[in-house]
Design a protein around this motif. Structure first.
Motif, PDB file in Angstrom:
ATOM      1  N   LEU A   1       0.832  -1.202   0.000  1.00 53.34           N
ATOM      2  CA  LEU A   1       0.000   0.000   0.000  1.00 53.34           C
ATOM      3  C   LEU A   1       0.868   1.254   0.000  1.00 53.34           C
ATOM      4  O   LEU A   1       0.614   2.197  -0.758  1.00 53.34           O
ATOM      5  CB  LEU A   1      -0.918  -0.004   1.220  1.00 53.34           C
ATOM      6  CG  LEU A   1      -1.836   1.220   1.396  1.00 53.34           C
ATOM      7  CD1 LEU A   1      -2.752   1.385   0.199  1.00 53.34           C
ATOM      8  CD2 LEU A   1      -2.642   1.090   2.686  1.00 53.34           C
ATOM      9  N   GLY A   2       1.902   1.265   0.840  1.00 51.39           N
ATOM     10  CA  GLY A   2       2.786   2.421   0.903  1.00 51.39           C
ATOM     11  C   GLY A   2       3.495   2.671  -0.414  1.00 51.39           C
ATOM     12  O   GLY A   2       3.619   3.812  -0.861  1.00 51.39           O
ATOM     13  N   PHE A   3       3.961   1.608  -1.047  1.00 54.72           N
ATOM     14  CA  PHE A   3       4.647   1.762  -2.324  1.00 54.72           C
ATOM     15  C   PHE A   3       3.701   2.266  -3.411  1.00 54.72           C
ATOM     16  O   PHE A   3       4.051   3.154  -4.203  1.00 54.72           O
ATOM     17  CB  PHE A   3       5.276   0.434  -2.739  1.00 54.72           C
ATOM     18  CG  PHE A   3       5.925   0.475  -4.079  1.00 54.72           C
ATOM     19  CD1 PHE A   3       6.860   1.450  -4.385  1.00 54.72           C
ATOM     20  CD2 PHE A   3       5.601  -0.466  -5.046  1.00 54.72           C
ATOM     21  CE1 PHE A   3       7.458   1.493  -5.637  1.00 54.72           C
ATOM     22  CE2 PHE A   3       6.191  -0.422  -6.292  1.00 54.72           C
ATOM     23  CZ  PHE A   3       7.119   0.553  -6.588  1.00 54.72           C
ATOM     24  N   TYR A   4       2.490   1.708  -3.449  1.00 55.14           N
ATOM     25  CA  TYR A   4       1.518   2.157  -4.451  1.00 55.14           C
ATOM     26  C   TYR A   4       1.209   3.642  -4.288  1.00 55.14           C
ATOM     27  O   TYR A   4       1.187   4.403  -5.259  1.00 55.14           O
ATOM     28  CB  TYR A   4       0.232   1.335  -4.328  1.00 55.14           C
ATOM     29  CG  TYR A   4      -0.893   1.881  -5.180  1.00 55.14           C
ATOM     30  CD1 TYR A   4      -0.864   1.762  -6.567  1.00 55.14           C
ATOM     31  CD2 TYR A   4      -1.982   2.536  -4.599  1.00 55.14           C
ATOM     32  CE1 TYR A   4      -1.887   2.272  -7.353  1.00 55.14           C
ATOM     33  CE2 TYR A   4      -3.004   3.043  -5.370  1.00 55.14           C
ATOM     34  CZ  TYR A   4      -2.949   2.910  -6.742  1.00 55.14           C
ATOM     35  OH  TYR A   4      -3.963   3.424  -7.511  1.00 55.14           O
ATOM     36  N   LEU A   5       0.991   4.074  -3.050  1.00 52.73           N
ATOM     37  CA  LEU A   5       0.683   5.485  -2.806  1.00 52.73           C
ATOM     38  C   LEU A   5       1.859   6.380  -3.178  1.00 52.73           C
ATOM     39  O   LEU A   5       1.663   7.520  -3.613  1.00 52.73           O
ATOM     40  CB  LEU A   5       0.306   5.686  -1.337  1.00 52.73           C
ATOM     41  CG  LEU A   5      -1.014   5.054  -0.899  1.00 52.73           C
ATOM     42  CD1 LEU A   5      -1.198   5.201   0.613  1.00 52.73           C
ATOM     43  CD2 LEU A   5      -2.196   5.683  -1.630  1.00 52.73           C
ATOM     44  N   SER A   6       3.075   5.865  -3.012  1.00 46.93           N
ATOM     45  CA  SER A   6       4.249   6.678  -3.332  1.00 46.93           C
ATOM     46  C   SER A   6       4.336   6.985  -4.824  1.00 46.93           C
ATOM     47  O   SER A   6       4.987   7.951  -5.223  1.00 46.93           O
ATOM     48  CB  SER A   6       5.522   5.962  -2.877  1.00 46.93           C
ATOM     49  OG  SER A   6       5.829   4.870  -3.732  1.00 46.93           O
ATOM     50  N   THR A   7       3.704   6.162  -5.668  1.00 44.97           N
ATOM     51  CA  THR A   7       3.724   6.413  -7.105  1.00 44.97           C
ATOM     52  C   THR A   7       2.604   7.359  -7.540  1.00 44.97           C
ATOM     53  O   THR A   7       2.615   7.838  -8.663  1.00 44.97           O
ATOM     54  CB  THR A   7       3.576   5.090  -7.892  1.00 44.97           C
ATOM     55  OG1 THR A   7       2.272   4.533  -7.651  1.00 44.97           O
ATOM     56  CG2 THR A   7       4.628   4.091  -7.463  1.00 44.97           C
ATOM     57  N   LYS A   8       1.648   7.604  -6.643  1.00 40.82           N
ATOM     58  CA  LYS A   8       0.510   8.451  -6.977  1.00 40.82           C
ATOM     59  C   LYS A   8       0.610   9.854  -6.373  1.00 40.82           C
ATOM     60  O   LYS A   8      -0.004  10.785  -6.854  1.00 40.82           O
ATOM     61  CB  LYS A   8      -0.797   7.785  -6.507  1.00 40.82           C
ATOM     62  CG  LYS A   8      -1.082   6.456  -7.168  1.00 40.82           C
ATOM     63  CD  LYS A   8      -1.176   6.608  -8.672  1.00 40.82           C
ATOM     64  CE  LYS A   8      -1.414   5.273  -9.360  1.00 40.82           C
ATOM     65  NZ  LYS A   8      -1.468   5.419 -10.837  1.00 40.82           N
ATOM     66  N   ILE A   9       1.364   9.971  -5.281  1.00 41.23           N
ATOM     67  CA  ILE A   9       1.482  11.257  -4.588  1.00 41.23           C
ATOM     68  C   ILE A   9       2.956  11.636  -4.549  1.00 41.23           C
ATOM     69  O   ILE A   9       3.787  10.871  -4.075  1.00 41.23           O
ATOM     70  CB  ILE A   9       0.922  11.170  -3.155  1.00 41.23           C
ATOM     71  CG1 ILE A   9      -0.540  10.714  -3.194  1.00 41.23           C
ATOM     72  CG2 ILE A   9       1.041  12.520  -2.449  1.00 41.23           C
ATOM     73  CD1 ILE A   9      -1.127  10.460  -1.824  1.00 41.23           C
ATOM     74  N   THR A  10       3.268  12.824  -5.029  1.00 45.97           N
ATOM     75  CA  THR A  10       4.667  13.228  -5.125  1.00 45.97           C
ATOM     76  C   THR A  10       5.024  14.366  -4.174  1.00 45.97           C
ATOM     77  O   THR A  10       6.182  14.771  -4.118  1.00 45.97           O
ATOM     78  CB  THR A  10       5.000  13.670  -6.554  1.00 45.97           C
ATOM     79  OG1 THR A  10       4.121  14.741  -6.946  1.00 45.97           O
ATOM     80  CG2 THR A  10       4.840  12.515  -7.526  1.00 45.97           C
TER      81      THR A  10
END
Length: 248
Positions: free
Chosen positions: A149-158
């Motif tokens: 989940l953390g990795f996925y969110l890191s690709t969507k929020i910069t």
């Protein structure tokens, strides 16, 4: 794939982002432990011995979950602020090695706090040889789904400001509000049903059953394990398919 090279890269990432920060800024370990230990302290003042044991389970699950969620902040920091991911892209290491190394570095950073909670559980007689497999499985699945989940969110929020706010909100929604630190029976029926949609609830149920804080039937144990596995696998697939390695 050069396996020796990938292993060296993993070790370097864990050392750089996990072990070195412990040596350089040990105060952060105190900060990381302050929240779960404060909760355990107040629970020990006003609740039963069983509630304290449940709170220790909750602290272990909370720390593993927060370790996974913390990945989003580091990924964004290294990519946006330090441009470190650009160097990793130009290197011969694979995207999987890079992300696995960062995930393991977060786990390494949190390991002293997690080990302290486990030692407290051992001192209370909660951990036995028979309980170790299920407790370990519950904690690792928590870490895996939170990391995905953390990795996925890191690709969507910069924007780091948004990441920090979202991380704090998720930590409350995933590891505080659900019956992780406390018994699910304390909730009204509608809230119990709602909490069963959250993966950390099932991790807590499995771990508490393993240390004899609750008693699950074989069917309920199987359902909890299936739901926790389903969350973990689904988020891992989403993270793998939606991740961005090279900037467009």
């Amino acid at each position: 794939m050069n396996i020796a090279r990938e292993i060296r890269a993993l070790n370097a990432l864990v050392l750089m982002n996990g072990l070195k920060p412990i040596v350089r800024s040990p105060l952060w370990l105190v900060v990381e432990l302050s929240f779960p230990l404060t909760l355990i302290f107040f629970i020990s003042l006003y609740a039963s011995e069983k509630a304290v044991s449940e709170a220790l389970i909750g602290a272990a699950i909370s720390l593993m979950t927060l370790s996974g969620l913390a990945l989003q902040s580091d990924v964004v920091w290294l990519r946006v602020e330090l441009k470190f991911q650009d160097m990793a892209v130009a290197s011969p290491i694979s995207p999987t090695t890079y992300m696995l190394g960062l995930a393991l570095s977060e786990l390494a950073y949190s390991s002293p706090a997690i080990l302290l909670i486990i030692v407290l559980m051992i001192l209370r007689g909660m951990i036995t040889l028979g309980s170790i497999p299920l407790v370990f499985l519950s904690l690792m699945l928590c870490w895996l789904f939170a990391t995905s989940l953390g990795f996925y969110l890191s690709t969507k929020i910069t924007d780091l400001r948004h990441i920090w706010a979202l991380s704090s909100l998720l930590s409350v929604l995933i590891s505080m509000l659900p019956p992780v630190y406390y018994s699910i029976e304390l909730l009204p029926e509608w809230a119990q049903i709602l909490s069963l949609t959250i993966p950390t609830t099932h991790a807590a149920l499995l771990a508490k059953d393993a240390v004899n804080l609750t008693s699950l039937t074989l069917l309920n144990k199987s359902i909890s394990l299936i739901i926790l596995l389903a969350w973990t696998i689904t988020l891992a697939i989403i993270a793998a398919k939606k991740s961005t390695w090279r900037e467009k």
